[in-house]
Design a protein around this motif. Structure first.
Motif, PDB file in Angstrom:
ATOM      1  N   ILE A 309      -2.459  -2.005   4.666  1.00  0.00           N
ATOM      2  CA  ILE A 309      -3.141  -0.818   5.212  1.00  0.00           C
ATOM      3  C   ILE A 309      -3.629   0.051   4.071  1.00  0.00           C
ATOM      4  CG2 ILE A 309      -2.804   1.281   6.567  1.00  0.00           C
ATOM      5  CD1 ILE A 309      -0.919  -0.294   8.348  1.00  0.00           C
ATOM      6  N   ASN A 310      -2.841   0.181   3.062  1.00  0.00           N
ATOM      7  CA  ASN A 310      -3.240   1.027   1.921  1.00  0.00           C
ATOM      8  C   ASN A 310      -4.456   0.430   1.215  1.00  0.00           C
ATOM      9  OD1 ASN A 310      -1.243   2.920   2.370  1.00  0.00           O
ATOM     10  ND2 ASN A 310       0.245   1.871   1.063  1.00  0.00           N
ATOM     11  N   ASN A 311      -4.551  -0.909   1.092  1.00  0.00           N
ATOM     12  CA  ASN A 311      -5.722  -1.533   0.469  1.00  0.00           C
ATOM     13  C   ASN A 311      -6.980  -1.318   1.322  1.00  0.00           C
ATOM     14  OD1 ASN A 311      -4.282  -2.436  -1.724  1.00  0.00           O
ATOM     15  ND2 ASN A 311      -3.805  -4.419  -0.801  1.00  0.00           N
ATOM     16  N   GLN A 346     -16.041  -1.532  10.341  1.00  0.00           N
ATOM     17  CA  GLN A 346     -15.189  -2.718  10.398  1.00  0.00           C
ATOM     18  C   GLN A 346     -13.846  -2.452   9.725  1.00  0.00           C
ATOM     19  OE1 GLN A 346     -16.073  -5.443  12.051  1.00  0.00           O
ATOM     20  NE2 GLN A 346     -14.066  -6.356  11.674  1.00  0.00           N
ATOM     21  N   LEU A 347     -13.839  -1.705   8.634  1.00  0.00           N
ATOM     22  CA  LEU A 347     -12.566  -1.348   7.959  1.00  0.00           C
ATOM     23  C   LEU A 347     -11.715  -0.458   8.858  1.00  0.00           C
ATOM     24  CD1 LEU A 347     -13.764  -0.762   4.298  1.00  0.00           C
ATOM     25  CD2 LEU A 347     -12.333  -2.611   5.106  1.00  0.00           C
ATOM     26  N   ASP A 348     -12.369   0.478   9.579  1.00  0.00           N
ATOM     27  CA  ASP A 348     -11.572   1.349  10.489  1.00  0.00           C
ATOM     28  C   ASP A 348     -10.879   0.514  11.558  1.00  0.00           C
ATOM     29  OD1 ASP A 348     -12.155   3.645   9.098  1.00  0.00           O
ATOM     30  OD2 ASP A 348     -13.904   4.142  10.331  1.00  0.00           O
ATOM     31  N   LYS A 349     -11.544  -0.466  12.054  1.00  0.00           N
ATOM     32  CA  LYS A 349     -10.924  -1.317  13.059  1.00  0.00           C
ATOM     33  C   LYS A 349      -9.753  -2.109  12.466  1.00  0.00           C
ATOM     34  CE  LYS A 349     -15.165  -1.946  15.794  1.00  0.00           C
ATOM     35  NZ  LYS A 349     -16.190  -2.893  16.300  1.00  0.00           N
ATOM     36  N   SER A 350      -9.989  -2.587  11.263  1.00  0.00           N
ATOM     37  CA  SER A 350      -8.884  -3.343  10.634  1.00  0.00           C
ATOM     38  C   SER A 350      -7.667  -2.444  10.403  1.00  0.00           C
ATOM     39  CB  SER A 350      -9.342  -3.944   9.303  1.00  0.00           C
ATOM     40  OG  SER A 350     -10.376  -4.877   9.537  1.00  0.00           O
ATOM     41  N   GLU A 354      -3.920  -2.878  12.003  1.00  0.00           N
ATOM     42  CA  GLU A 354      -2.712  -2.960  11.186  1.00  0.00           C
ATOM     43  C   GLU A 354      -1.687  -1.887  11.589  1.00  0.00           C
ATOM     44  OE1 GLU A 354      -1.699  -5.170   9.046  1.00  0.00           O
ATOM     45  OE2 GLU A 354      -3.538  -6.366   9.290  1.00  0.00           O
ATOM     46  N   GLU A 355      -2.179  -0.701  11.849  1.00  0.00           N
ATOM     47  CA  GLU A 355      -1.262   0.383  12.244  1.00  0.00           C
ATOM     48  C   GLU A 355      -0.632   0.071  13.601  1.00  0.00           C
ATOM     49  OE1 GLU A 355      -3.551   3.936  12.115  1.00  0.00           O
ATOM     50  OE2 GLU A 355      -3.246   4.222   9.960  1.00  0.00           O
ATOM     51  N   ALA A 356      -1.434  -0.512  14.516  1.00  0.00           N
ATOM     52  CA  ALA A 356      -0.866  -0.875  15.823  1.00  0.00           C
ATOM     53  C   ALA A 356       0.209  -1.938  15.666  1.00  0.00           C
ATOM     54  CB  ALA A 356      -1.984  -1.377  16.744  1.00  0.00           C
ATOM     55  N   ARG A 357      -0.057  -2.884  14.747  1.00  0.00           N
ATOM     56  CA  ARG A 357       0.934  -3.929  14.523  1.00  0.00           C
ATOM     57  C   ARG A 357       2.234  -3.344  13.946  1.00  0.00           C
ATOM     58  NH1 ARG A 357      -1.936  -6.781  11.607  1.00  0.00           N
ATOM     59  NH2 ARG A 357      -1.054  -6.382   9.534  1.00  0.00           N
ATOM     60  N   VAL A 358       2.082  -2.338  13.036  1.00  0.00           N
ATOM     61  CA  VAL A 358       3.294  -1.693  12.481  1.00  0.00           C
ATOM     62  C   VAL A 358       4.056  -0.972  13.576  1.00  0.00           C
ATOM     63  CG1 VAL A 358       4.119   0.099  10.926  1.00  0.00           C
ATOM     64  CG2 VAL A 358       2.416  -1.524  10.153  1.00  0.00           C
TER      65      VAL A 358
END
Length: 734
Positions: A309-311, A346-350, A354-358
Motif C-alpha cells: 500500500i505504501n508503494n 487505477q492506483l486509487d483502486k489498487s 489493498e486496504e479492504a484486504r487488510v
C-alpha cells in the motif's frame, strides 16, 4: 522476828526455800552432779565392768582383716558412635542412678555369682571360716565333700555370708566407690574384694548386652508388624485409585532430594487450559482492538505499515504531482493528462483493494481469536467439573494416602533405630572401671583394742549414769538437808552429823564436837519458832525407832542447860524407854507413875550432873501406854513443871503404828520431827506427818540425823561450820 517465827512455827517452808527451789529447777546441773557424786561408785563400777568386759571380748575375738577395692562409676558409658543407647539417660543431678548402682553392688545375685566363681559353694573351709552352723542335708559331708543335691541352697547361704561381711562405701562428692570385705583371712579378703569388683563390671556389661539384644528383638518384631501394615495400606490405596480412576503424577523432587507431593492429571490439564484460555482471551482482546480501530477507512496501523500500500501511495503521489504540473499548461482533456489521470485512478483502486484486504484480514483474525477463546472456555468449564468430581473422590484416597505415609514413617524410623542398635551394641564402652585393686592387708581391722576400750568407756558411762538415775528414782530416802524442805514440806531446823567411834553422850560432853555444834544450830533455829524464843515444852519424835530422836532430845536438853537454863528431859516412850540407860538408873519410877495417879514429882526425877540436866524416866512399862496419855494427867504434869523448869523436852515414841506420839503432840507447844538420813522412805515420813497434822499437832520443823556430808552433793558445804577454825585451835593448843 515475829514474821519469821510465825512462818517457822506454822510448819511452812521459809521464804528463801522457794527461791532456792526455783534456782535448782532452773539449773539442774547441780542435781546431776549431786546424783553423780552420790552414786559415784555405781557409775565407776559400771565403767570398770564395761572396760573389763570389752577387754575380755577383744582378747577372745578372732582377728579379722578388711581388704578394699575401689571402682569408678560413670553416669554414661563412652561410645565410639553418636548413637543413643536403649536405656534412659541420667541427668547430672539424678542421684537415683548412683543409688541404683549401690544397690546392685549389694545384690544377692552378684554375691552368689562371686561365690560360684571362687568355688566357695563346695568349700567346707569357707563355711567353717565364718562359723556357719547348719545341720541340713545340704551341708552333710560325704567323704569330705558336700553332696551335689544341696548346691543351690549352699550357693544362697554362701551369698548371704559374703553380703554380711561386705560393705559398700561411696566417696562423697565423687564417682568413686570403695568395696570392703572382712574375713579372718587376709588373702581371702583381698580375693573376694577383687572378684566382687570384676564381677560387677561383667554383670554390668552383660546387662547392657541383654538390654540391647532385647531391644533389637522387640524392634525386629515391630518392624515386621509395621511392614505388614505398610503393605496392606499401600494395596488398599492402589485398589481404591484403580476403582475410582484416580491417576496422580509423582511430585517434583525438592532441594534435599525428597520427592514432592503427587498431583493429578486433571489438575495439570486444568492448569494448562486455564493458561491457554487466558492467552486466547488476551489475543481476542488485542485482535478486537485492532479491528475496531481500523473500521472501514483503511487507516489502521496494519494498512499504514503495509509495504504494498505504501508503494502504491508513493506512486500515486508522484503521478499526482505530474498531473498538477500538466494542469498548469494543459486542459484536463489533454490526452497526456487524461492518460495520467487514468493511471492515478487505477492506483486509487489498487490502494482501496489493498486496504479492504487488510481490513478483512483484521476481521478474520478477530473472529478466529474469538472462536478460539470460546472453545478454550468450554474446555476449561468441562475440566472444572471433572476436577471437582476428582476432589470428591480423592477425600477417601487422601485418607488412605495419609495412612500409607504414617506407616512408612514409622517403619523407616524403626528400621533406622534397629540399624543403630545393631551398630551401638558392638561399640559401647563399659562405664565402670577399677581404680585400685584390693591388696592383702598386713594388719587386722578388728578387733581394735583402743577403739573398743574407748567405746566401752562411753557405754559404761552411759550405763552407769542410767543406773545412777534409776537408783536415784528408786531411792525414796532423804539424802541431804534440802530434801527436808523440798520433799517433806518441813522447815529445816538443822542437820546432825553421823557420830563414829564414840557414843552420842560422849560426843555431847565434848563441847567442841561436831555434834554439839550441830545441835546448837538446831537450838538457834528453835529460838525463832515462837514469840518467846525456844519453846518451853517440846516433844521430839520420828517415824520409826532408831532414827536419833532420843539423841536429839538429850542433845537439845543439854545445849539448853548449858545456856544457863533449867531443863527437864522426860522419857515419853513408855514402850521402849532409853533415858534411864543414859542416866545409869533404873526406870522403876517415872512418867507412868505420875500418869497413873502419883503426885510427888520430885521423887520421879533425877539429875544427870555430867550433862547439867534433870531427867524423868518412863517409869514401869504399863499394859497400854496410850490409855495413860488420853487423860489430862500429862497436861497437868507439864503445867506444874513449867513452874520449876525453864524447858521441858519429851522423848516421844515413834509415830508409825502407835497412838502415843499424836497424844503427846497435842499437849506440848510443838514437835521436832527427826528424820534419819538414808534411813527412812519419804512416803513413810509423809504418812507419819499426816497423822500428826490430823491431830492438830504443831510441828516446828525437821532435824536430819546421821548425816554424812561427804556422800552428798558437791558444793553444798553442809559440814563447813562443824570444823571451821578447828585445825587452827588445835595448832595453838599444841
Amino acid at each position: 522476828m515475829n514474821i519469821l517465827s510465825s512462818k517457822i512455827g506454822s510448819g511452812m517452808p521459809e521464804a528463801g526455800s522457794d527461791s532456792r527451789n526455783s534456782a535448782e529447777s532452773v539449773s539442774p546441773l547441780r542435781d546431776y552432779l549431786r546424783i553423780a557424786l552420790r552414786w559415784r561408785w555405781v557409775i565407776l563400777g559400771a565403767i570398770v565392768s564395761a572396760v573389763l568386759l570389752s577387754l575380755i571380748i577383744t582378747l577372745l575375738m578372732t582377728p579379722k582383716f578388711t581388704a578394699t577395692s575401689t571402682i569408678e562409676i560413670s553416669r554414661d558409658g563412652d561410645q565410639v558412635t553418636n548413637f543413643q543407647g536403649v536405656q534412659r539417660d541420667v541427668s547430672v543431678a539424678d542421684q537415683e542412678f548412683y543409688q541404683t548402682q549401690y544397690g546392685l553392688l549389694r545384690s544377692r545375685s552378684l554375691s552368689e555369682r562371686v561365690a560360684t566363681e571362687l568355688r566357695l559353694v563346695d568349700d567346707p573351709s569357707f563355711f567353717g571360716m565364718f562359723d556357719h552352723d547348719d545341720n541340713g542335708n545340704a551341708f552333710r559331708l560325704t567323704n569330705g565333700r558336700y553332696s551335689a543335691a544341696g548346691r543351690a541352697y549352699r550357693r544362697r547361704m554362701a551369698g548371704e555370708i559374703l553380703l554380711r561381711n561386705l560393705s559398700v562405701d561411696p566417696t562423697r562428692l565423687s564417682r568413686l566407690v570403695d568395696i570392703h570385705f572382712t574375713s579372718p583371712s587376709a588373702p581371702f579378703s583381698a580375693k573376694v574384694a577383687n572378684a566382687w569388683a570384676d564381677n560387677f563390671i561383667k554383670v554390668n556389661l552383660e546387662r547392657k548386652v541383654q538390654a540391647t539384644s532385647y531391644g533389637r528383638d522387640v524392634l525386629q518384631q515391630q518392624l515386621a508388624d509395621y511392614k505388614q501394615k505398610l503393605d496392606d495400606s499401600q494395596r488398599q490405596l492402589v485398589a481404591y485409585a484403580s476403582k475410582e480412576q484416580i491417576i496422580n503424577l509423582p511430585g517434583t523432587p525438592g532441594e534435599n532430594g525428597a520427592a514432592g507431593q503427587e498431583r493429578s492429571i486433571v489438575s495439570d490439564d486444568l492448569a494448562a487450559l486455564n493458561a491457554a484460555l487466558s492467552k486466547a482471551t488476551a489475543d481476542r482482546i488485542e485482535a478486537e482492538a485492532r479491528y475496531r480501530l481500523a473500521g472501514g477507512s483503511g487507516a489502521s496501523t496494519e494498512a499504514l505499515n503495509n509495504f504494498a500500500i505504501n508503494n502504491l501511495r508513493q506512486r500515486r503521489a508522484e503521478l499526482a504531482a505530474q498531473y498538477q504540473q500538466m494542469m498548469v499548461q494543459f486542459e484536463p482533456t489533454y490526452p497526456a493528462a487524461v492518460a495520467l489521470k487514468s493511471q492515478i485512478d487505477q492506483l486509487d483502486k489498487s490502494i482501496s483493494r489493498e486496504e479492504a484486504r487488510v481490513s478483512q484480514s483484521l476481521e478474520s483474525d478477530y473472529q478466529q481469536a474469538k472462536k478460539r477463546e470460546r472453545v478454550l472456555q468450554s474446555k476449561v468449564d468441562s475440566l472444572k467439573g471433572s476436577y471437582l468430581d476428582l476432589r470428591r473422590r480423592s477425600i477417601q484416597y487422601n485418607i488412605f494416602q495419609q495412612e500409607v505415609d504414617t506407616n512408612r514413617a514409622l517403619y523407616d524410623g524403626l528400621l533406622q533405630r534397629f540399624k543403630e542398635i545393631g551398630v551401638a551394641g558392638g561399640v559401647g564402652v563399659n562405664n565402670i572401671s577399677i581404680v585400685d585393686t584390693a591388696q592383702v592387708p598386713d594388719k587386722p581391722s578388728s578387733p581394735r583394742l583402743l577403739l573398743n576400750i574407748a567405746v566401752s568407756l562411753v557405754l559404761g558411762s552411759v550405763l552407769g549414769a542410767a543406773l545412777a538415775f534409776g537408783l536415784e528414782q528408786l531411792d525414796e530416802t532423804i539424802t541431804d538437808p534440802s530434801e527436808v524442805e523440798r520433799r517433806l514440806g518441813l522447815p529445816l531446823l538443822g542437820s546432825i552429823p553421823r557420830v563414829e567411834h564414840e557414843t552420842p553422850k560422849e560426843a555431847l560432853q565434848d563441847r567442841k564436837s561436831d555434834l554439839v555444834e550441830a545441835y546448837l544450830a538446831v537450838q538457834t533455829s528453835l529460838a525463832f519458832t515462837t514469840e518467846h524464843g525456844v519453846p518451853r515444852a517440846i516433844a521430839v519424835t520420828s517415824t520409826r525407832p532408831a532414827e536419833g530422836k532420843s539423841t536429839t532430845a538429850l542433845a537439845l536438853a543439854t545445849t539448853l542447860a548449858r545456856g544457863g537454863r533449867k531443863v527437864l528431859l522426860i522419857d515419853g516412850d513408855m514402850r521402849s524407854p532409853s533415858v534411864h540407860q543414859l542416866g545409869g538408873v533404873g526406870h522403876e519410877r517415872g512418867l507412868s507413875n505420875f500418869l497413873a495417879g502419883e503426885e510427888d514429882i520430885s521423887s520421879l526425877t533425877f539429875e544427870m550432873s555430867d550433862l547439867g540436866i534433870f531427867a524423868m524416866t518412863a517409869g514401869p512399862i504399863p499394859p497400854n501406854a496410850a490409855e495413860l496419855l488420853t487423860g489430862s494427867r500429862l497436861s497437868n504434869l507439864l503445867t506444874r513443871l513449867r513452874d520449876t523448869y525453864d524447858h521441858v523436852v519429851i522423848d516421844s515414841p515413834p509415830v508409825m503404828g502407835l497412838a502415843d506420839a499424836p497424844l503427846i503432840a497435842t499437849r506440848v507447844e510443838g514437835i521436832i520431827y527427826v528424820v534419819e538420813s538414808r534411813g527412812i522412805r519419804v512416803n513413810q515420813v509423809k504418812t507419819a506427818i499426816s497423822r500428826l497434822e490430823a491431830g492438830n499437832a504443831h510441828i516446828f520443823g525437821g532435824v536430819l540425823t546421821k548425816f554424812d556430808a561427804r556422800k552428798v552433793a558437791y558444793g553444798y558445804g553442809y559440814d563447813y561450820g562443824y570444823s571451821y577454825g578447828r585445825s587452827d585451835e588445835r595448832a595453838e593448843e599444841a
